[in-house]
Design an enzyme around this catalytic site. Structure first.
Site, PDB file in Angstrom:
ATOM      1  N   VAL A 200     -57.034-113.679 -30.321  1.00 53.43           N
ATOM      2  CA  VAL A 200     -57.120-115.118 -30.608  1.00 53.43           C
ATOM      3  C   VAL A 200     -55.941-115.569 -31.475  1.00 53.43           C
ATOM      4  O   VAL A 200     -55.494-114.852 -32.366  1.00 53.43           O
ATOM      5  CB  VAL A 200     -58.480-115.464 -31.289  1.00 53.43           C
TER       6      VAL A 200
ATOM      7  N   ASP B 225     -55.473-118.191 -34.015  1.00 50.03           N
ATOM      8  CA  ASP B 225     -56.239-119.110 -34.852  1.00 50.03           C
ATOM      9  C   ASP B 225     -55.254-119.925 -35.689  1.00 50.03           C
ATOM     10  O   ASP B 225     -54.856-121.025 -35.303  1.00 50.03           O
ATOM     11  CB  ASP B 225     -57.219-118.297 -35.704  1.00 50.03           C
TER      12      ASP B 225
END
Ligand code: 5GP
Length: 187
Positions: free
Chosen positions: A96, A98
């Site tokens: 991910v 982020d």
């Protein structure tokens, strides 16, 4: 209640598969997994790309005062091992994006090894303000753009059946987040 988005193993495989053509077109010589979250997505990517996979292990943590975020490096390449990257196309994989701090850190250190090209691949890119940018010339491949929600990955689960059951509510979670955002925009 905090809303969460549950990714299943099948969902993860399909995200990698859907990106595989673009990843092949980039044509990496080496995959570098950012552990721990990048290990399983990288391994799946390797099935499509058939190139060697190496790894680093880094963790983003808050200092005691909670004001700064720092990278803790748990495992990295020796100078000798890093010679393998010179002149090569490197694909850096994490689960991910982020705040982008981790990806930017790993990409910038990789560029010191003089690869011919660097690209990144993540399963999820959170649509939010980032704390870092990737250097010019670095291509970003993304499985799925997603609102700023906490994503639960299947390898984090103690009970995969419960996890998969929660995943059935993912569309509702995304709908609810998008209606909250729309409401916010109208304010
Ligand atoms: P960054 O903020 O540097 O982009 O991401 C740092 C790390 O925080 C990620 O590699 C991941 O391990 C963790 N992280 C950030 N957002 C999430 C999330 O929604 N779910 C999970 N499981 N981990 C996350």
């Amino acid at each position: 209640m905090v809303q969460k988005y549950f990714l299943t193993y099948d969902g993860m495989h399909k995200l990698v598969s859907a990106s595989s053509q673009k990843l092949k077109e980039f044509g990496p010589d080496i995959i570098v997994a950012i552990g721990g979250g990048g290990f399983i997505p990288s391994r799946i990517a390797r099935t499509f790309l058939s190139v060697p996979m190496l790894s680093v292990s880094v963790k983003l943590y808050d200092e005691d005062d909670g004001l700064m975020e720092q990278i803790q490096v748990n495992q990295w390449f020796s100078d000798e091992a890093a010679k393998i990257f010179k002149g090569k196309k490197v694909l850096i994989v994490d689960e991910v994006d982020d705040t982008r701090t981790t990806l930017a850190y790993v990409v910038n250190r990789m560029l010191e090894y003089e690869p011919s090209e660097v690209a990144t691949f993540v399963l999820h890119n959170k649509l939010k303000k980032k704390n870092a940018e990737l250097p010019e010339g670095v291509t970003s491949f993304v499985g799925m753009d997603i609102p700023d929600v906490w994503i639960v990955y299947p390898w984090e689960s103690n009970n995969i059946d419960d996890h998969n059951a929660h995943a059935q509510d993912n569309d509702k979670v995304l709908e609810s987040l998008s209606s909250q955002t729309e409401g916010h925009t109208k304010d």
